[in-house]
Design a protein around this motif. Sequence first.
Motif, PDB file in Angstrom:
ATOM      1  N   LEU A  83     -42.634  53.839  -5.090  1.00  0.00           N
ATOM      2  CA  LEU A  83     -42.237  54.263  -3.726  1.00  0.00           C
ATOM      3  C   LEU A  83     -41.491  53.067  -2.977  1.00  0.00           C
ATOM      4  CD1 LEU A  83     -45.495  56.170  -2.519  1.00  0.00           C
ATOM      5  CD2 LEU A  83     -43.416  57.294  -3.379  1.00  0.00           C
ATOM      6  N   LEU A  84     -41.173  52.044  -3.743  1.00  0.00           N
ATOM      7  CA  LEU A  84     -40.538  51.086  -3.240  1.00  0.00           C
ATOM      8  C   LEU A  84     -41.328  50.375  -1.946  1.00  0.00           C
ATOM      9  CD1 LEU A  84     -36.815  52.458  -3.419  1.00  0.00           C
ATOM     10  CD2 LEU A  84     -38.006  50.990  -4.884  1.00  0.00           C
ATOM     11  N   LEU A  85     -42.575  50.271  -1.995  1.00  0.00           N
ATOM     12  CA  LEU A  85     -43.369  49.882  -0.773  1.00  0.00           C
ATOM     13  C   LEU A  85     -44.256  48.485  -1.390  1.00  0.00           C
ATOM     14  CD1 LEU A  85     -44.800  53.190   0.134  1.00  0.00           C
ATOM     15  CD2 LEU A  85     -42.913  51.974   1.536  1.00  0.00           C
ATOM     16  N   ASP A  86     -43.732  47.795  -2.216  1.00  0.00           N
ATOM     17  CA  ASP A  86     -44.542  46.957  -2.784  1.00  0.00           C
ATOM     18  C   ASP A  86     -44.371  45.645  -2.124  1.00  0.00           C
ATOM     19  OD1 ASP A  86     -42.208  47.510  -4.088  1.00  0.00           O
ATOM     20  OD2 ASP A  86     -42.403  46.144  -5.727  1.00  0.00           O
ATOM     21  N   ASP A  87     -45.201  44.781  -2.276  1.00  0.00           N
ATOM     22  CA  ASP A  87     -45.382  43.367  -1.374  1.00  0.00           C
ATOM     23  C   ASP A  87     -45.224  42.554  -2.445  1.00  0.00           C
ATOM     24  OD1 ASP A  87     -47.172  41.264  -0.237  1.00  0.00           O
ATOM     25  OD2 ASP A  87     -45.843  41.976   1.338  1.00  0.00           O
ATOM     26  N   GLU A  88     -44.407  41.546  -2.289  1.00  0.00           N
ATOM     27  CA  GLU A  88     -44.234  40.205  -2.983  1.00  0.00           C
ATOM     28  C   GLU A  88     -45.455  39.288  -3.281  1.00  0.00           C
ATOM     29  OE1 GLU A  88     -41.055  37.477  -1.746  1.00  0.00           O
ATOM     30  OE2 GLU A  88     -39.652  39.121  -2.079  1.00  0.00           O
ATOM     31  N   GLU A  89     -46.320  39.378  -2.021  1.00  0.00           N
ATOM     32  CA  GLU A  89     -47.568  38.842  -2.242  1.00  0.00           C
ATOM     33  C   GLU A  89     -48.810  39.642  -2.951  1.00  0.00           C
ATOM     34  OE1 GLU A  89     -48.630  36.801   1.415  1.00  0.00           O
ATOM     35  OE2 GLU A  89     -46.638  35.541   1.359  1.00  0.00           O
ATOM     36  N   GLN A  90     -48.417  40.877  -3.184  1.00  0.00           N
ATOM     37  CA  GLN A  90     -49.422  41.849  -3.707  1.00  0.00           C
ATOM     38  C   GLN A  90     -50.636  42.053  -2.528  1.00  0.00           C
ATOM     39  OE1 GLN A  90     -50.634  40.538  -7.779  1.00  0.00           O
ATOM     40  NE2 GLN A  90     -48.415  41.307  -8.564  1.00  0.00           N
ATOM     41  N   ASN A  91     -50.110  42.033  -1.506  1.00  0.00           N
ATOM     42  CA  ASN A  91     -51.246  42.610  -0.589  1.00  0.00           C
ATOM     43  C   ASN A  91     -50.617  43.982  -0.341  1.00  0.00           C
ATOM     44  OD1 ASN A  91     -52.756  40.587   0.027  1.00  0.00           O
ATOM     45  ND2 ASN A  91     -51.000  39.467   1.355  1.00  0.00           N
ATOM     46  N   CYS A  92     -51.517  44.863   0.197  1.00  0.00           N
ATOM     47  CA  CYS A  92     -51.298  46.262   0.523  1.00  0.00           C
ATOM     48  C   CYS A  92     -51.996  46.590   2.075  1.00  0.00           C
ATOM     49  CB  CYS A  92     -51.870  47.370  -0.611  1.00  0.00           C
ATOM     50  SG  CYS A  92     -51.598  48.927  -0.199  1.00  0.00           S
ATOM     51  N   ILE A  93     -51.128  46.935   2.853  1.00  0.00           N
ATOM     52  CA  ILE A  93     -51.653  47.263   4.106  1.00  0.00           C
ATOM     53  C   ILE A  93     -51.553  48.773   4.425  1.00  0.00           C
ATOM     54  CG2 ILE A  93     -51.517  46.619   6.625  1.00  0.00           C
ATOM     55  CD1 ILE A  93     -50.355  44.029   5.985  1.00  0.00           C
ATOM     56  N   LEU A  94     -52.847  49.537   4.620  1.00  0.00           N
ATOM     57  CA  LEU A  94     -52.537  50.713   5.085  1.00  0.00           C
ATOM     58  C   LEU A  94     -52.934  50.956   6.551  1.00  0.00           C
ATOM     59  CD1 LEU A  94     -54.897  52.495   2.269  1.00  0.00           C
ATOM     60  CD2 LEU A  94     -52.284  51.589   2.351  1.00  0.00           C
ATOM     61  N   ARG A  95     -52.256  51.786   7.143  1.00  0.00           N
ATOM     62  CA  ARG A  95     -52.381  51.899   8.705  1.00  0.00           C
ATOM     63  C   ARG A  95     -52.355  53.569   9.047  1.00  0.00           C
ATOM     64  NH1 ARG A  95     -49.171  51.301  13.522  1.00  0.00           N
ATOM     65  NH2 ARG A  95     -47.368  51.112  12.317  1.00  0.00           N
ATOM     66  N   ARG A  96     -53.132  53.971   9.897  1.00  0.00           N
ATOM     67  CA  ARG A  96     -53.038  55.272  10.343  1.00  0.00           C
ATOM     68  C   ARG A  96     -53.448  55.151  11.820  1.00  0.00           C
ATOM     69  NH1 ARG A  96     -55.643  59.901   8.122  1.00  0.00           N
ATOM     70  NH2 ARG A  96     -54.298  61.430   8.501  1.00  0.00           N
ATOM     71  N   VAL A  97     -52.649  56.179  12.434  1.00  0.00           N
ATOM     72  CA  VAL A  97     -52.476  56.046  14.144  1.00  0.00           C
ATOM     73  C   VAL A  97     -52.832  57.783  14.276  1.00  0.00           C
ATOM     74  CG1 VAL A  97     -51.234  55.978  16.094  1.00  0.00           C
ATOM     75  CG2 VAL A  97     -50.832  54.290  14.365  1.00  0.00           C
ATOM     76  N   VAL A  98     -53.587  57.862  15.170  1.00  0.00           N
ATOM     77  CA  VAL A  98     -54.014  59.270  15.677  1.00  0.00           C
ATOM     78  C   VAL A  98     -53.791  59.577  16.991  1.00  0.00           C
ATOM     79  CG1 VAL A  98     -55.781  61.169  15.517  1.00  0.00           C
ATOM     80  CG2 VAL A  98     -55.676  59.496  13.638  1.00  0.00           C
ATOM     81  N   THR A  99     -53.194  60.286  17.728  1.00  0.00           N
ATOM     82  CA  THR A  99     -52.783  60.642  18.941  1.00  0.00           C
ATOM     83  C   THR A  99     -53.768  61.585  19.473  1.00  0.00           C
ATOM     84  OG1 THR A  99     -50.932  62.313  18.521  1.00  0.00           O
ATOM     85  CG2 THR A  99     -50.565  59.783  18.464  1.00  0.00           C
ATOM     86  N   ARG A 100     -53.757  61.792  20.763  1.00  0.00           N
ATOM     87  CA  ARG A 100     -54.572  62.673  21.555  1.00  0.00           C
ATOM     88  C   ARG A 100     -54.143  64.145  21.335  1.00  0.00           C
ATOM     89  NH1 ARG A 100     -59.357  62.001  23.110  1.00  0.00           N
ATOM     90  NH2 ARG A 100     -58.963  60.063  24.188  1.00  0.00           N
ATOM     91  N   ASN A 101     -53.077  64.629  20.765  1.00  0.00           N
ATOM     92  CA  ASN A 101     -52.569  65.841  20.579  1.00  0.00           C
ATOM     93  C   ASN A 101     -52.873  66.118  19.160  1.00  0.00           C
ATOM     94  OD1 ASN A 101     -50.784  64.545  18.812  1.00  0.00           O
ATOM     95  ND2 ASN A 101     -49.084  65.094  19.858  1.00  0.00           N
ATOM     96  N   GLY A 102     -53.854  65.317  18.500  1.00  0.00           N
ATOM     97  CA  GLY A 102     -54.342  65.606  16.917  1.00  0.00           C
ATOM     98  C   GLY A 102     -53.213  65.183  16.009  1.00  0.00           C
ATOM     99  N   ARG A 103     -52.219  64.841  16.307  1.00  0.00           N
ATOM    100  CA  ARG A 103     -51.204  64.432  15.261  1.00  0.00           C
ATOM    101  C   ARG A 103     -51.421  62.900  14.976  1.00  0.00           C
ATOM    102  NH1 ARG A 103     -45.327  66.582  17.561  1.00  0.00           N
ATOM    103  NH2 ARG A 103     -46.105  69.312  17.687  1.00  0.00           N
ATOM    104  N   SER A 104     -50.984  62.769  13.458  1.00  0.00           N
ATOM    105  CA  SER A 104     -51.094  61.188  12.945  1.00  0.00           C
ATOM    106  C   SER A 104     -50.077  60.739  12.293  1.00  0.00           C
ATOM    107  CB  SER A 104     -52.502  61.415  12.044  1.00  0.00           C
ATOM    108  OG  SER A 104     -52.096  61.998  10.722  1.00  0.00           O
ATOM    109  N   LYS A 105     -49.935  59.500  12.109  1.00  0.00           N
ATOM    110  CA  LYS A 105     -48.831  58.925  11.443  1.00  0.00           C
ATOM    111  C   LYS A 105     -49.530  57.924  10.409  1.00  0.00           C
ATOM    112  CE  LYS A 105     -45.353  59.155  15.241  1.00  0.00           C
ATOM    113  NZ  LYS A 105     -44.405  58.404  15.886  1.00  0.00           N
ATOM    114  N   SER A 106     -48.898  57.981   9.300  1.00  0.00           N
ATOM    115  CA  SER A 106     -49.516  57.119   8.203  1.00  0.00           C
ATOM    116  C   SER A 106     -48.482  56.057   7.909  1.00  0.00           C
ATOM    117  CB  SER A 106     -49.889  57.941   6.933  1.00  0.00           C
ATOM    118  OG  SER A 106     -50.811  58.953   7.457  1.00  0.00           O
ATOM    119  N   PHE A 107     -48.960  54.940   7.402  1.00  0.00           N
ATOM    120  CA  PHE A 107     -48.000  53.846   6.941  1.00  0.00           C
ATOM    121  C   PHE A 107     -48.664  53.012   5.833  1.00  0.00           C
ATOM    122  CE2 PHE A 107     -47.635  54.595  11.599  1.00  0.00           C
ATOM    123  CZ  PHE A 107     -46.355  54.556  11.698  1.00  0.00           C
TER     124      PHE A 107
END
Length: 558
Positions: A83-107
């Motif tokens: 997915l071309l999302l790799d990190d040179e230091e081989q760390n992986c950061i997952l992030r999720r944001v949920v808004t009041r209208n019930g929608r969410s964004k994933s990173f």
Amino acid sequence: MLTSLQIKNFAIVSELNIDWRSGMTAITGETGAGKSIAIDALSLCLGERADANAIRPESSKAEISAQFDIRNLPQAQKFLSELLLDDEEQNCILRRVVTRNGRSKSFINGSSVTAAQLKELGQMLIAIHGQHAHQLLLKPEHQLGLLDAYAGHQNLLSAVKAQYNHYHKLQREHANLLKQQQAQAAKKQLLEYQVEELDEFALQEGEFEQIEAEHNRLSHAQTLVESSQRELMSLYEQDDQTVLGQLQHSVQTFSELSTLDKSLEGISQMLSEAAVQLEEACREIRSYGESVEQDPIRLQEIEERITQAMALSRKHQIQPDQLASHHLALKQELDNICSDNARIDDLEHEIAEALHAYHISASQLSDSRANAAGTLNTLITQSMHELSMENGRFAIELSKDADRRPNELGMDNIEFLVSTNPGQPMQALAKVASGGELSRISLAIQVIIANKVTTPTLIFDEVDVGISGPTASQVGKQLRLLGHSTQVICVTHLPQVACSGHQQFFVQKAVNNAQTYTSMVPLDMHQRVDEIARLLGGDSVSDTTRASAKELLSVQSC
């Protein structure tokens, strides 16, 4: 492994930052303090369904971020690389944001992804065993999933699923074609009649325009000949009064005048050319008049064909000049119906072959399950003995049903059998085991499965419900042993389990300005002693409970 977790405005958590270590981490706390909130937040960060109700009151959004070290996880590295999302230091950061209208964004590593992609990666990083796992243990599909997880035969599962999907696809196509065949039976009969009728008429592309032109010519042949001859007489064959004679006289006149005035040479030339063109036209008229034939028989044939074409066009509600293309379209439609019938015959053969291939793959899967079940029976029985069920016996009963309707999980029926007392026959788990016994058996299975499945982080969320005393001590030792090879995070209320951790967190709840806040802090050894003493003494800490806590810590950490 999980290295850090940040939570903002989730449930009763305002802000929480947690650093995690390898080994076994125990999480304890006061009743209702929210010991499982970090696990719930982590589940959301791993792609579970977002719910706006999880947002802290008076906040517009909740945000959870988790960081993992994936240096020893080639599968996760490959997923990120694709997915071309790799990190040179081989760390992986997952992030999720949920808004009041019930929608969410994933990173993932700062790039936006779908929740499904987040969940797919999350399954490579963490396995969460919840406090209701023992209830799932009674369901056959869950039992089969546990056996497959232990067997580790993903290639066989994939083969069976692929064979089933192919078979199912052919079945759907066959059913659809049969349905179409029934609906098209009357239409096929009509098409056969229409095509046969148009085949017999056999009007070619562009033919109607041709016969229509020929009909006009034949039906007006007399007029064409008489008019042509009359005009020819006027132009050429009527002594000196012809148009050609007058034109030639004009040519002569302007030719003579041009000797007096050179400007008239152009007119003289044009008139001369006109005379030549007129002579040529007269020859063409004479030839045309001689070629026109009056053919009543041919005229009758054409009229009949035009009449038939007009009748067919009215019948098919199209213009006569569209009959040929309409004829081809009807033939194509009929051919398609006939080819569908041929495809049905082919499909029946393909379905039989696909079913045979499915049965071969499903049989291989069944054999692998049987082999894994034998080993698992021994391990779980031994674990039951260690968990104060000295006379317990465990067995996985598999029955292969070759006549069973194909599905993506194979042909096996499964049932977990258990006997907990001497002389008691093996019976279904749901009929024999008490709540406490079921919890112990469930935990034994989860620990054994977890030890076999190479998930880098295992989370046990109060899976020790219904366990106490020496059994709890043994459970703690098993989890600690598991923590030597895998990161283990365990939410518990048992002092014996909490003492087994390589480290421990304490969760507490506070109220400030009518707002509830939850915190989660690591405990040093002195604080651990006090917390274990609290668990032992029922919130009452004394020198006696402290002494017991120190002894328990020394025993369980061995």
